[in-house]
Design an enzyme around this catalytic site. Sequence first.
Site, mmCIF file in Angstrom:
data_model
loop_
_atom_site.group_PDB
_atom_site.id
_atom_site.type_symbol
_atom_site.label_atom_id
_atom_site.label_comp_id
_atom_site.label_asym_id
_atom_site.label_seq_id
_atom_site.Cartn_x
_atom_site.Cartn_y
_atom_site.Cartn_z
ATOM 1 N N ARG A 64 0.811 -1.221 0.000
ATOM 2 C CA ARG A 64 0.000 0.000 0.000
ATOM 3 C C ARG A 64 0.844 1.270 0.000
ATOM 4 N NH1 ARG A 64 0.936 -0.770 5.272
ATOM 5 N NH2 ARG A 64 0.470 0.882 6.741
ATOM 6 N N ASP B 101 -5.182 3.968 -7.868
ATOM 7 C CA ASP B 101 -4.361 4.814 -7.004
ATOM 8 C C ASP B 101 -4.893 6.229 -6.806
ATOM 9 O OD1 ASP B 101 -3.618 6.143 -9.444
ATOM 10 O OD2 ASP B 101 -2.009 4.706 -9.751
ATOM 11 N N HIS C 66 -11.746 -0.112 -12.161
ATOM 12 C CA HIS C 66 -11.407 -1.164 -11.192
ATOM 13 C C HIS C 66 -11.592 -0.718 -9.751
ATOM 14 C CE1 HIS C 66 -8.729 -3.385 -14.365
ATOM 15 N NE2 HIS C 66 -10.003 -3.348 -14.672
ATOM 16 N N CYS D 121 -15.427 -6.401 10.263
ATOM 17 C CA CYS D 121 -16.479 -5.395 10.415
ATOM 18 C C CYS D 121 -16.803 -5.179 11.898
ATOM 19 C CB CYS D 121 -17.716 -5.876 9.664
ATOM 20 S SG CYS D 121 -19.126 -4.769 9.798
ATOM 21 N N GLY E 185 -0.078 3.680 -21.214
ATOM 22 C CA GLY E 185 0.481 2.875 -20.123
ATOM 23 C C GLY E 185 -0.304 1.630 -19.770
ATOM 24 N N ASN F 107 2.890 3.719 -24.887
ATOM 25 C CA ASN F 107 3.248 2.639 -23.963
ATOM 26 C C ASN F 107 4.722 2.291 -24.141
ATOM 27 O OD1 ASN F 107 1.849 0.825 -21.994
ATOM 28 N ND2 ASN F 107 2.880 -0.736 -23.223
ATOM 29 N N ALA G 176 5.218 7.674 -20.657
ATOM 30 C CA ALA G 176 4.088 8.610 -20.730
ATOM 31 C C ALA G 176 4.476 9.980 -20.194
ATOM 32 C CB ALA G 176 2.908 8.055 -19.932
HETATM 33 N N1 APR Z 1 5.056 5.056 -19.446
HETATM 34 C C1 APR Z 1 4.274 4.362 -20.305
HETATM 35 N N2 APR Z 1 4.124 3.039 -20.241
HETATM 36 C C2 APR Z 1 4.771 2.380 -19.278
HETATM 37 C C3 APR Z 1 5.616 3.016 -18.358
HETATM 38 C C4 APR Z 1 5.752 4.432 -18.464
HETATM 39 N N3 APR Z 1 6.509 5.141 -17.624
HETATM 40 N N4 APR Z 1 6.123 2.075 -17.530
HETATM 41 C C5 APR Z 1 5.617 0.909 -17.909
HETATM 42 N N5 APR Z 1 4.802 1.081 -18.965
HETATM 43 C C6 APR Z 1 4.000 0.092 -19.678
HETATM 44 C C7 APR Z 1 4.572 -1.298 -19.701
HETATM 45 O O1 APR Z 1 5.366 -1.440 -20.862
HETATM 46 C C8 APR Z 1 3.331 -2.185 -19.739
HETATM 47 O O2 APR Z 1 3.025 -2.613 -21.055
HETATM 48 O O3 APR Z 1 2.775 -0.019 -18.979
HETATM 49 C C9 APR Z 1 2.204 -1.296 -19.236
HETATM 50 C C10 APR Z 1 1.551 -1.790 -17.942
HETATM 51 O O4 APR Z 1 0.895 -2.984 -18.204
HETATM 52 P P1 APR Z 1 0.240 -3.835 -17.022
HETATM 53 O O5 APR Z 1 1.220 -4.006 -15.915
HETATM 54 O O6 APR Z 1 -0.334 -5.048 -17.634
HETATM 55 O O7 APR Z 1 -0.894 -2.866 -16.455
HETATM 56 P P2 APR Z 1 -2.384 -2.677 -16.960
HETATM 57 O O8 APR Z 1 -2.494 -2.788 -18.429
HETATM 58 O O9 APR Z 1 -2.883 -1.422 -16.319
HETATM 59 O O10 APR Z 1 -3.099 -3.902 -16.261
HETATM 60 C C11 APR Z 1 -4.477 -4.020 -16.361
HETATM 61 O O11 APR Z 1 -4.633 -5.909 -14.927
HETATM 62 O O12 APR Z 1 -3.683 -6.957 -13.132
HETATM 63 C C12 APR Z 1 -4.760 -6.227 -13.560
HETATM 64 O O13 APR Z 1 -6.209 -4.961 -12.275
HETATM 65 C C13 APR Z 1 -4.907 -4.948 -12.790
HETATM 66 O O14 APR Z 1 -5.607 -2.799 -13.593
HETATM 67 C C14 APR Z 1 -4.744 -3.872 -13.823
HETATM 68 C C15 APR Z 1 -5.072 -4.593 -15.118
HETATM 69 ZN ZN ZN Z 2 -20.656 -6.072 8.636
#
Ligand code: APR
Ligand code: ZN
Length: 245
Positions: free
Chosen positions: A68, A102, A117, A149, A189, A215, A233
């Site tokens: 966290r 977040d 989410h 709770c 991202g 990305n 990004a």
């Molecule tokens: N800028 C842009 N892209 C970035 C950066 C950055 N600074 N750093 C990392 N990345 C890219 C990575 O290359 C990767 O492809 O961000 C992507 C993150 O991908 P995931 O980790 O799969 O995240 P996300 O697509 O948000 O996941 C979707 O899956 O696990 C569940 O609930 C969780 O919300 C999440 C969902």
């Molecule tokens: Zn309760």
Amino acid sequence: MNITSLRAAIRAGGVVAFTGAGVSEESGIPTYRGTGGFWTSYDPDKYASIDYFQQDPSYFWAFFRDTRRFLIHEAKPNAAHKSLANLEELGLLDAVITQNIDGLHQAAGNKHVVELHGSYQKFSCTKCDAVYPLAHIEREIEKPLPPQCIECDSVIRPDIVFFGEMLPPDKLEKAYQLASQSKLILMIGSSLVVYPAAQVPHVAKQSGARLAIINLEPTPLDDFADWVFHEKAGIVLPELLEYLT
Ligand code: APR
Ligand code: ZN
């Protein structure tokens, strides 16, 4: 196509952003699937699935307790979040749809945010109607897990979507509506492998929108996009804004 033509498309309006964990990476929050991502050290089937949570919630709560600080305490909006807030303020961004929990888009100043989410700002009892703010949970996780709770002793859960759960239908509908009404969708991202992130670009394109992917690493939808930037990004977005107005 280059950044100059993307600027022109943004100036034309009807822009919606869709963000994933990569947009918060420069705030010090690990992504999920990339190098050092959460799911490389925590098996999501165990730590983030509804089935396992119902079987033994202490795994999720241990994950929450240990991670966290990244998500809540130390993270501040970065240049990417701030650029999206500036875009909205300039009237050039209709909404941000995010998979992130977040709260950093709101912290940066974006008003129109769809949190697909959920978020770590609210927690609720799995049995009764009781809801708890984060401050309460912070105290509870110092005690043996899982937090319970006060009203009925049942397990407390976060208001986030676990693997195996449906996304909130109203938010999902809003996301598809925004995507289909947009003229340009910026996918920022996200690895674009999880539903609905993998689906939203198709919906947008089918309705005539153009698609830009920002990305760090390649995604399965790169060939489908009108613009692709394999760059942070926090670098691309401020650059986009620089000569926008
Ligand atoms: N800028 C842009 N892209 C970035 C950066 C950055 N600074 N750093 C990392 N990345 C890219 C990575 O290359 C990767 O492809 O961000 C992507 C993150 O991908 P995931 O980790 O799969 O995240 P996300 O697509 O948000 O996941 C979707 O899956 O696990 C569940 O609930 C969780 O919300 C999440 C969902
Ligand atoms: Zn309760």
